[in-house]
Design an enzyme around this catalytic site. Structure first.
Site, PDB file in Angstrom:
ATOM      1  N   GLY A   1       0.808  -1.215   0.000  1.00  0.00           N
ATOM      2  CA  GLY A   1       0.000   0.000   0.000  1.00  0.00           C
ATOM      3  C   GLY A   1       0.843   1.267   0.000  1.00  0.00           C
TER       4      GLY A   1
ATOM      5  N   GLY B   1      -0.303   4.433   0.306  1.00  0.00           N
ATOM      6  CA  GLY B   1      -1.056   5.582   0.830  1.00  0.00           C
ATOM      7  C   GLY B   1      -0.209   6.363   1.824  1.00  0.00           C
ATOM      8  CG  PHE B   2      -1.777   9.885   3.705  1.00  0.00           C
ATOM      9  CD1 PHE B   2      -1.040  10.955   3.224  1.00  0.00           C
ATOM     10  CD2 PHE B   2      -3.146   9.870   3.477  1.00  0.00           C
ATOM     11  CE1 PHE B   2      -1.650  11.989   2.522  1.00  0.00           C
ATOM     12  CE2 PHE B   2      -3.766  10.901   2.788  1.00  0.00           C
ATOM     13  CZ  PHE B   2      -3.018  11.958   2.311  1.00  0.00           C
TER      14      PHE B   2
ATOM     15  CB  VAL C   1      -1.303  -8.296  -1.846  1.00  0.00           C
ATOM     16  CG1 VAL C   1      -0.957  -9.413  -0.868  1.00  0.00           C
ATOM     17  CG2 VAL C   1      -0.058  -7.465  -2.161  1.00  0.00           C
TER      18      VAL C   1
ATOM     19  CD  GLU D   1     -13.532  18.392   3.098  1.00  0.00           C
ATOM     20  OE1 GLU D   1     -12.856  19.108   3.851  1.00  0.00           O
ATOM     21  OE2 GLU D   1     -13.069  17.417   2.504  1.00  0.00           O
TER      22      GLU D   1
ATOM     23  CG  ASP E   1      -7.704   4.674   6.901  1.00  0.00           C
ATOM     24  OD1 ASP E   1      -7.289   5.455   7.793  1.00  0.00           O
ATOM     25  OD2 ASP E   1      -8.276   5.061   5.867  1.00  0.00           O
TER      26      ASP E   1
ATOM     27  CB  ALA F   1      -4.168  11.825   6.289  1.00  0.00           C
TER      28      ALA F   1
END
Lengths: 434, 434
Positions: B15, B17-18, B83, B174, B305, B322
């Site tokens: 992964g 991501g952040f 994966v 948002e 997460d 995040a």
């Protein structure tokens, strides 16, 4: 299609490319109702598609929403639709969202890739006439390198790193140059475990020189530039077939390549329903008179790539490029207004301001009517002209910022596989194993 | 997978991501081999996906090519793969491009949309966790308006112009704000022949206030801002079903809407093969100790997460955002290096720097630990923080230029249907006629 009937004459324009937009703009704030129909909701700046395909520009920066052009204009309508056919006897068109009558019809459908009747070539090669097609090429290039990493079979790896571009006109030349710059600056850094020197860029041209619509000097310098960048140029060579693995040519030369980009020709993007006498078999274009009126009709016009206007200087029609399209569009708007007022029409005469092509960083060729030059200054002129021609202030700024960034950093940062190119015919040794 | 075997310990990170990037960056230039695996070849800046969905930003400016992060680093490998499962007894993972052994495995797979087991909701609603999904929403919004133009059936037209957003967290708020600004500034100009006042934006929240993870003051102001922008807020309301046409809730209220965006919950993006004891049924997350070590394992870690670390302050794990992901990633890199050297590990403690959400032009809410503020200054802070957090200089510049342009011109120019959203379940009165 929910277009209101008014007392104004209705002018329907099919296609929001350079030609269609030029007509539409020329009819702004006049006593006509304008309906523009396109299968996309945006105008595409085709001359920069190759930069989208090679990760230099984001797709959104060379596209402009068509509706925005008509903001604040009365009696202007845009419809997102495909036109199935024209019914000239009823002054009507048939589209994917219903029928519509017209007083005057402008066909500005542009051009499509010409595969010269080969089903295999159409099925297995990539074309680059639209934003989605360019994004497919961008995805495929990166997917190939990701896949090349994984195989230890040398022939497979070479095929995945072998790019064949068919067609040595501006599109082929610019794409070859951009790929060569990726090979030089970006790919060795992104794929340190691949030997990027094995990447091949083959540019195949049927005639005896690249850019054969330009001056011999331009051809020569373009060939020099590309050779120095490591592009293999094949002249007097025709591609006969490609089965997804092997490119066959008119002589014994073959290429084993996973990616073939077809930039070898265009044909008019015709629509059904026109009289046979108006159609030119060979180039797939529509025969028009000096006022862009379709032969045999009195209220259907064709302009741009799809139109073929025979003149002394251009017996087989004008070059299929932006400049004649824009000039024809501008004049047609004036002639339409003159027709409506019963005034005299002006015949079209192409004002050829020259042509240009860029090969890469600091390298371009420019042919002006009285002055031909190449190299850094040509490249600068090329950039300026293209930036200036882009529609939309935001697009100009974003493209400019990207060019500055790419120039300073020797980079092209939008090398993203946002939507993978998934074609079951795609060359992949892994799929075959599965 | 063609990763060379070296004497260095191999750390595999799943992964980009952040969380995954924070670990990878913390391991730069250390005596380890790092393999990062992601199903995309780019990092996605998820907090700005809603701006891609509403035409404010181009997708390429919130994505960053993962390979570029590893340019010039030795013993760093990126692989584009999915994966399939972990085989802990063999210290191996099984992927779409083959198997790979690891010395240490970091699971940073992030989160997926939680449809709470409803097949209908999964099938018919739109999710917004990735760039392609956001582009689908962008296309669908415009397609709906193009279609609304064509019908004279009022109920159909209203349904096409009715947007239901389920979930009143930051994403829902948002997105609702951005849609409301499109309604105000752009759509009336683009669709002068539609009565845009009929467009509805319904924001549905299960609890008794929006942004219920923030302060009551922030909730109150966000609700005020949205109400003033014309968003209909529904609190204490649950969506039970959506069949592509009608949204059913836990009471008699229903919504006839062509577009439902599901932002009501996330669940850990699990991978197969972990021991049952490590999995938390309810939230779909992986149980980890204070060093992010997966329960029952001694060399598999989970962060971000997908990880649930129970502490006194956060008995059900940290918020799926995040900030905790980045902090866990940074610490895990240090702890991995300490483990390899036999040194003492440091337990994780979340440093909550606050949270924020933007509603629109000049309107945001910010909760800092000791200071809560809303309005113009909050909006300014929100922009600064997000711009600063974006990866890549080019992305920062392009996003900034777009924001300046959008702010000055009250515009969002990337409203393009580059790839139409074609789903056979999509609400369309035309398809039904055909």
């Amino acid at each position: 299609m929910n277009i209101p009937e008014t007392s104004l004459p209705r002018i329907v324009i099919i296609g929001g490319g350079f030609a269609g937009l030029a007509v539409a703009k020329g009819l702004e704030k006049k006593d006509v109702q304008v309906v523009l129909i396109d299968k996309h909701n945006y105008h595409t700046f085709q001359p920069l598609l190759y930069q989208v395909a090679t990760g230099g520009l984001e797709p959104d920066s060379i596209a402009f929403p068509l509706r925005k052009i008509f903001n604040n204009l009365e009696d202007y309508y845009f419809r997102l639709a495909e036109v199935h056919q024209v019914l000239p006897h009823k002054n009507e068109i048939e589209t994917s969202i219903g029928n519509l009558t017209y007083d005057h019809l402008v066909i500005a459908t542009g051009s499509a890739t010409n595969f010269f009747g080969s089903e295999n070539i159409e099925k297995y090669t990539m074309e680059m006439k639209s934003v989605p097609q360019s994004l497919n090429i961008r995805s495929l290039i990166i997917e190939n390198f990701e896949e090349a990493l994984l195989t230890s079979d040398l022939a497979e790896r070479n095929a995945l790193m072998n790019f064949v571009i068919v067609g040595g006109g501006p599109t082929g030349v610019e794409l070859a140059g951009a790929l060569a710059e990726m090979k030089k600056g970006i790919l060795p850094k992104d794929y340190p475990d691949l030997d990027i020197r094995q990447m091949q860029i083959n540019l195949i041209q049927g005639s005896d020189r690249l850019l054969d619509a330009m001056s011999k000097k331009a051809s020569k310098r373009a060939e020099d530039f590309l050779t120095r960048l490591g592009v293999d140029i094949w002249k007097n060579l025709y591609v006969n077939d490609y089965d997804g693995k092997t490119v066959h040519t008119n002589n014994d030369k073959t290429f084993e390549a996973a990616t073939v980009i077809w930039a070898a020709g265009v044909t008019g993007e015709l629509i059904n329903g026109l009289d046979a006498e108006a159609l030119i078999e060979r180039a797939g274009r529509i025969k028009v008179d000096a006022h862009n009126l379709v032969v045999g009709s009195d209220n259907i016009y064709a302009i741009g790539d799809v139109a073929s206007m025979s003149s002394e200087e251009y017996p087989h029609g004008h070059p299929m490029m932006a400049r004649p399209a824009i000039q024809q569009g501008k004049l047609l708007a004036k002639n339409l207004l003159a027709t409506l007022k019963g005034k005299k029409l002006k015949p079209f005469k192409y004002n050829d301001k020259g042509s240009m092509a860029t090969i890469g960083r600091n390298k371009a060729v420019v042919d002006l009517p009285n002055f031909k030059f190449q190299g850094f200054f040509a490249w600068f002129v090329w950039m300026f002209v293209h930036l200036f021609s882009l529609i939309g202030f935001r697009n100009k700024v974003i493209v400019f910022m990207n060019w500055v960034y790419n120039y300073i950093r020797f980079d092209r940062e939008t090398r993203l596989i946002i939507r993978p190119f998934k074609n079951k015919n795609k060359y992949s040794f892994r799929d075959e194993d599965a």
